[in-house]
Design a protein around this motif. Structure first.
Motif, PDB file in Angstrom:
ATOM      1  N   LYS A 182       0.821  -1.204   0.000  1.00  0.00           N
ATOM      2  CA  LYS A 182       0.000   0.000   0.000  1.00  0.00           C
ATOM      3  C   LYS A 182       0.863   1.266   0.000  1.00  0.00           C
ATOM      4  N   ARG A 183       2.190   1.070   0.083  1.00  0.00           N
ATOM      5  CA  ARG A 183       3.098   2.217   0.137  1.00  0.00           C
ATOM      6  C   ARG A 183       3.377   2.733  -1.266  1.00  0.00           C
ATOM      7  N   SER A 184       3.289   4.052  -1.436  1.00  0.00           N
ATOM      8  CA  SER A 184       3.511   4.673  -2.738  1.00  0.00           C
ATOM      9  C   SER A 184       4.990   5.003  -2.930  1.00  0.00           C
ATOM     10  N   ILE A 185       5.514   4.666  -4.117  1.00  0.00           N
ATOM     11  CA  ILE A 185       6.902   4.956  -4.482  1.00  0.00           C
ATOM     12  C   ILE A 185       6.908   6.101  -5.482  1.00  0.00           C
ATOM     13  N   ARG A 186       7.811   7.057  -5.295  1.00  0.00           N
ATOM     14  CA  ARG A 186       7.886   8.222  -6.166  1.00  0.00           C
ATOM     15  C   ARG A 186       9.261   8.249  -6.844  1.00  0.00           C
ATOM     16  N   THR A 187       9.254   8.379  -8.175  1.00  0.00           N
ATOM     17  CA  THR A 187      10.483   8.351  -8.957  1.00  0.00           C
ATOM     18  C   THR A 187      10.489   9.490  -9.971  1.00  0.00           C
ATOM     19  N   PRO A 188      11.591  10.266 -10.063  1.00  0.00           N
ATOM     20  CA  PRO A 188      11.672  11.322 -11.083  1.00  0.00           C
ATOM     21  C   PRO A 188      11.674  10.720 -12.486  1.00  0.00           C
ATOM     22  N   VAL A 189      11.054  11.417 -13.423  1.00  0.00           N
ATOM     23  CA  VAL A 189      10.927  10.922 -14.792  1.00  0.00           C
ATOM     24  C   VAL A 189      11.295  12.029 -15.776  1.00  0.00           C
ATOM     25  N   ASN A 190      12.088  11.654 -16.772  1.00  0.00           N
ATOM     26  CA  ASN A 190      12.391  12.541 -17.895  1.00  0.00           C
ATOM     27  C   ASN A 190      11.432  12.189 -19.019  1.00  0.00           C
ATOM     28  N   PRO A 191      10.545  13.102 -19.426  1.00  0.00           N
ATOM     29  CA  PRO A 191       9.549  12.750 -20.444  1.00  0.00           C
ATOM     30  C   PRO A 191      10.172  12.346 -21.781  1.00  0.00           C
ATOM     31  N   GLY A 192      11.401  12.760 -22.030  1.00  0.00           N
ATOM     32  CA  GLY A 192      12.060  12.382 -23.274  1.00  0.00           C
ATOM     33  C   GLY A 192      12.644  10.991 -23.238  1.00  0.00           C
ATOM     34  N   ALA A 193      12.755  10.405 -22.048  1.00  0.00           N
ATOM     35  CA  ALA A 193      13.311   9.055 -21.904  1.00  0.00           C
ATOM     36  C   ALA A 193      12.594   8.362 -20.747  1.00  0.00           C
ATOM     37  N   LEU A 194      11.416   7.859 -21.022  1.00  0.00           N
ATOM     38  CA  LEU A 194      10.621   7.211 -19.983  1.00  0.00           C
ATOM     39  C   LEU A 194      11.363   6.002 -19.417  1.00  0.00           C
ATOM     40  N   PRO A 195      11.283   5.768 -18.099  1.00  0.00           N
ATOM     41  CA  PRO A 195      11.974   4.625 -17.487  1.00  0.00           C
ATOM     42  C   PRO A 195      11.562   3.301 -18.129  1.00  0.00           C
ATOM     43  N   ARG A 196      12.511   2.397 -18.209  1.00  0.00           N
ATOM     44  CA  ARG A 196      12.235   1.100 -18.818  1.00  0.00           C
ATOM     45  C   ARG A 196      11.102   0.382 -18.081  1.00  0.00           C
ATOM     46  N   ALA A 197      11.093   0.498 -16.750  1.00  0.00           N
ATOM     47  CA  ALA A 197      10.059  -0.188 -15.965  1.00  0.00           C
ATOM     48  C   ALA A 197       8.669   0.353 -16.293  1.00  0.00           C
ATOM     49  N   LEU A 198       8.553   1.669 -16.505  1.00  0.00           N
ATOM     50  CA  LEU A 198       7.267   2.266 -16.862  1.00  0.00           C
ATOM     51  C   LEU A 198       6.835   1.806 -18.254  1.00  0.00           C
ATOM     52  N   ARG A 199       7.777   1.812 -19.205  1.00  0.00           N
ATOM     53  CA  ARG A 199       7.454   1.372 -20.554  1.00  0.00           C
ATOM     54  C   ARG A 199       7.040  -0.105 -20.553  1.00  0.00           C
TER      55      ARG A 199
END
Length: 365
Positions: A182-199
């Motif tokens: 239930k814990r939320s994780i926050r990660t900075p993202v560069n919109p020009g290079a989305l993280p591999r995990a997000l993709r």
């Protein structure tokens, strides 16, 4: 046997817990009480125990002295589906072809499918968040909005829901929860290079990308409303009740299973708005929920028992969030609305009696 039977169709795991009274959030006692109010006897079954060739089924029924025991009976003419099956389930289709009334025939619809159906109604378009899909849709939406919600089309109870928020300039924050946490994780993202995990997440299953609605808040915690809309005796849609789902402190999803809190809807609305505005919003939510149910029934056969999530902005505007085909009714109990909780079982049993009577009328001609 002489009784008018109503079948309650359960998933195999929940069905196996019936004799031990271990059925999770489904209340066997509520089914018994609600069915009895309409002169019905409930029997609990799973799809693999229904023999469509012989017309008989193995079911659990309650006996006064021995609790729930197996019985072999003619397959009930009316069945309330509380199991998760695809729209094209061959087992359910076979029952329908035999003239068995299975209501809530399918109770797992894709969020994209529901959004598309409601979008066809011009009046309802105004309550739908701007929506796109997939990685290409995400990049497009990031160019137009500063706060986005990403939802798996087939997800439930908030699993897999993510948030992307612009925090200034070109910097974005990706918020999500790990499976089972239930814990939320926050990660900075560069919109020009989305993280591999997000993709990877967006590529593994279909995702909707929506503008995040600025929900009304109580002490900084956003909330939305769960509205249970059901057919009862007479067959017409009616709102059985509603409660508020308050997100956990620091959270962005309101699902109770993800740490959210259930509150009485009237209490939540009166904390966020003036008394007069709260009353207006409540009446508008009731009207909107009925309109949504009536629109969906045009395209979804057998629809009879749904839970709608309706968002309210800080300015009192309403937005449709999602439709739950198997409404988890326990939120009413957690909100202290035990009477409405029981009503949410009673209405479907009233509809079962209505279907029985309708069949008698048809057969009498």
């Amino acid at each position: 046997m002489g009784q008018k039977l109503v079948g309650i169709l359960l998933n195999a795991a929940m069905h196996g817990g019936v004799p031990r009274l271990k059925t999770g959030q489904e209340s066997l006692a509520n089914y018994e009480e609600a069915a009895a109010a309409y002169g019905l006897t409930p029997c609990f079954l799973k799809l693999s125990d229904i023999d469509t060739q012989s017309g008989f089924s193995s079911v659990y029924m309650k006996t006064n002295s021995q609790g729930y025991r197996r019985h072999i009976i003619p397959t009930p003419e009316v069945i309330h589906n509380r199991a998760i099956y695809d729209q094209r389930s061959s087992g359910v289709e076979r029952l329908l072809r035999q003239g068995i009334h299975v209501y809530n025939t399918c109770n797992r619809y894709g969020k994209d499918q529901i959004h598309g159906l409601l979008e066809q109604n011009r009046e309802l378009q105004a309550v739908l968040p701007v929506t796109s899909a997939g990685i290409s849709g995400l990049k497009e939406m990031m160019g137009s909005y500063t706060d986005l919600i990403l939802k798996p089309c087939r997800g439930s109870v908030g699993n897999g829901v993510m948030r992307l928020t612009r925090s200034g300039g070109e910097r974005w924050i990706w918020s999500y929860s790990l499976t089972g946490s239930k814990r939320s994780i926050r990660t900075p993202v560069n919109p020009g290079a989305l993280p591999r995990a997000l993709r990877a997440r967006l590529s593994s299953v279909p995702y909707l990308v929506q503008e995040r609605i600025p929900l009304a808040e109580i002490n900084g915690r956003p909330f939305d409303l769960r509205v249970t809309v059901q057919r009862g005796w007479g067959g017409a849609w009616q709102v059985t009740g509603m409660f508020a789902k308050l997100a956990a402190p620091g959270g962005f999803v309101s699902n109770i299973a993800r740490g959210g809190e259930a509150l009485k809807a009237s209490s939540a609305l009166e904390k966020a708005f003036s008394g007069e505005e709260a009353a207006r919003i409540r009446m508008s939510v009731l009207s909107l929920s009925l309109s949504i149910a009536r629109e969906l029934e045009q395209s979804l056969p057998g629809l009879a028992d749904i839970g709608l999530d309706i968002g309210v902005t800080k300015h009192g505007h309403l937005f449709f969030i999602e439709c739950n085909g198997r409404d988890q009714r326990y939120g009413f109990r957690k909100a202290g609305l035990s009477g409405v909780w029981k009503d949410s079982y009673r209405q479907p049993m009233g509809y079962a009696r209505y279907l029985h009577e309708a069949a008698i009328r048809i057969n009498s001609y």
